[in-house]
Design an enzyme around this catalytic site. Structure first.
Site, PDB file in Angstrom:
ATOM      1  N   ARG A 100       0.880  -1.175   0.000  1.00 21.30           N
ATOM      2  CA  ARG A 100       0.000   0.000   0.000  1.00 21.30           C
ATOM      3  C   ARG A 100       0.917   1.224   0.000  1.00 21.30           C
ATOM      4  NH1 ARG A 100      -5.445   0.722   1.846  1.00 21.30           N
ATOM      5  NH2 ARG A 100      -5.888   2.786   2.732  1.00 21.30           N
ATOM      6  N   HIS A 127      -6.918   1.269  -6.992  1.00 15.88           N
ATOM      7  CA  HIS A 127      -7.197   0.466  -5.784  1.00 15.88           C
ATOM      8  C   HIS A 127      -7.894  -0.819  -6.259  1.00 15.88           C
ATOM      9  CE1 HIS A 127      -7.681  -0.654  -1.771  1.00 15.88           C
ATOM     10  NE2 HIS A 127      -8.373   0.357  -1.276  1.00 15.88           N
ATOM     11  N   GLN A 130      -9.975  -3.185  -3.856  1.00 13.76           N
ATOM     12  CA  GLN A 130     -11.281  -2.613  -3.551  1.00 13.76           C
ATOM     13  C   GLN A 130     -12.254  -2.870  -4.688  1.00 13.76           C
ATOM     14  OE1 GLN A 130     -12.418  -0.766  -0.633  1.00 13.76           O
ATOM     15  NE2 GLN A 130     -14.308  -1.297  -1.702  1.00 13.76           N
ATOM     16  N   ASP A 216     -17.172   8.296  -2.566  1.00 11.13           N
ATOM     17  CA  ASP A 216     -15.949   8.184  -1.781  1.00 11.13           C
ATOM     18  C   ASP A 216     -15.699   9.550  -1.137  1.00 11.13           C
ATOM     19  OD1 ASP A 216     -13.591   7.262  -0.683  1.00 11.13           O
ATOM     20  OD2 ASP A 216     -12.458   7.252  -2.553  1.00 11.13           O
ATOM     21  N   CYS A 256     -16.568   2.931  -0.306  1.00  9.09           N
ATOM     22  CA  CYS A 256     -15.408   2.094   0.023  1.00  9.09           C
ATOM     23  C   CYS A 256     -14.947   2.270   1.466  1.00  9.09           C
ATOM     24  CB  CYS A 256     -14.267   2.373  -0.946  1.00  9.09           C
ATOM     25  SG  CYS A 256     -13.749   4.103  -1.003  1.00  9.09           S
ATOM     26  N   ARG A 284     -14.162  -7.372   1.033  1.00  9.55           N
ATOM     27  CA  ARG A 284     -12.720  -7.174   0.873  1.00  9.55           C
ATOM     28  C   ARG A 284     -11.955  -8.442   1.272  1.00  9.55           C
ATOM     29  NH1 ARG A 284     -10.250  -2.306   0.843  1.00  9.55           N
ATOM     30  NH2 ARG A 284      -8.471  -3.644   0.342  1.00  9.55           N
TER      31      ARG A 284
END
Length: 297
Positions: A100, A127, A130, A216, A256, A284
């Site tokens: 990450r 991402h 996700q 988001d 998310c 996830r």
């Protein structure tokens, strides 16, 4: 082994299989409880994380692998030690390098210098983990090939991966965003090259008739100094009940997380009977299990 830096890496058939496997893992987790036995999975976090950290570590453990969790204060990626040297060292110990990071370029450098599979846990460009969970969540509601998915907000990394992945699997993708905050044109072009229908608009009417409404945060990590100015710019794009009701009567809401309630979404929508953002968070875990399985195909 193969890298997973972008949802486009697997191609349409590969992504279709990945989402299907995530669903199968969710339905029958015990069937996969030893599939990663003897593997060592490195999980590196340059940015803070809740869902990604917990889901990726548990996914490894629940399939029999040993997770090794590292932070930037320990590794010093690009500061204490060069990216290529980190890649070469960790490659001697680990079967998977899941990172990450702030810069997508670091992932590209890692993949170039490591034989182990490199997984993008989040970068400034995409991402993809996700997105796999997002696509699984949508398919639990209706087939992607029949879905109109409207993303409302900043054209960021989450938007990029959702847009590309949804387009690849046949969804009608809409991005509704303020002027100047549109997704990167290369991801819009990629989505269309992969056969998808993508519309980018500044008009909130893009929510009308949608099967899925997704949002988001207005300011991502690293953009905190822009919070006040973005709040003013994005205020007309808040997903409140009146906006959500412009979608289909059966539409679901996705986020998310973490959600800044009262900014990009109101409590009425976040806690709505058709909000699926906590299903999405759970997914996830199942998505990351499928991703781990895919890199060893």
């Amino acid at each position: 082994m193969r890298d997973f830096l972008s949802v486009a890496d697997l191609g349409v058939d590969g992504l279709r299989t990945l989402v299907d496997v995530a669903g199968q893992v969710k339905s029958n987790p015990e069937r996969y409880s030893d599939r990663m036995a003897g593997r060592a999975v490195g999980l590196f976090f340059m940015k803070p994380s809740t869902r990604t950290r917990v889901s990726s570590e548990l996914a490894a453990v629940q399939m029999g692998a040993h997770p090794v969790v590292l932070g930037q204060h320990e590794v010093g990626l690009g500061t204490r030690e060069s990216v290529k040297d980190v890649a070469r060292v960790l490659d001697r110990y680990l079967d998977v390098l899941a990172f990450r990071v702030f810069s997508h370029g670091d992932l590209i450098d890692l993949a170039e210098h490591a034989n182990a599979a490199v997984i993008n846990l989040l970068s400034d460009a995409e991402h993809p983990c996700q997105a796999v969970a997002d696509l699984l969540t949508i398919e639990e509601h209706l087939p992607l090939a029949k879905a109109t998915v409207t993303y409302v907000g900043d054209g960021n990394n989450v938007c990029h991966s959702l847009m590309v992945g949804g387009a690849m699997l046949g969804a009608n993708m809409r991005v509704v965003t303020p002027l100047g905050h549109e997704p990167d044109a290369r991801f819009v072009e990629l989505s269309r090259l992969l056969g998808g229908h993508v519309e980018v608009t500044n008009d909130i009417a893009g929510v009308d008739g949608a099967d899925v409404v997704y949002t988001d945060v207005w300011a991502s990590m690293g953009q905190e100094s822009e919070q006040a100015s973005r709040a003013e710019t994005f205020a007309p794009y808040q997903v409140n009940l009146s906006l959500f009701e412009r979608a289909q009567p059966s539409a679901i809401f996705l986020h998310c997380l973490p959600a800044h309630r009262g900014d990009e979404v109101t409590d009425e929508v976040a806690d709505h009977a058709r909000s699926r953002m906590f299903d999405q968070a759970e997914n996830r875990l199942h998505a990351f299990k499928a991703i781990l399985l895919s890199v060893f195909e």
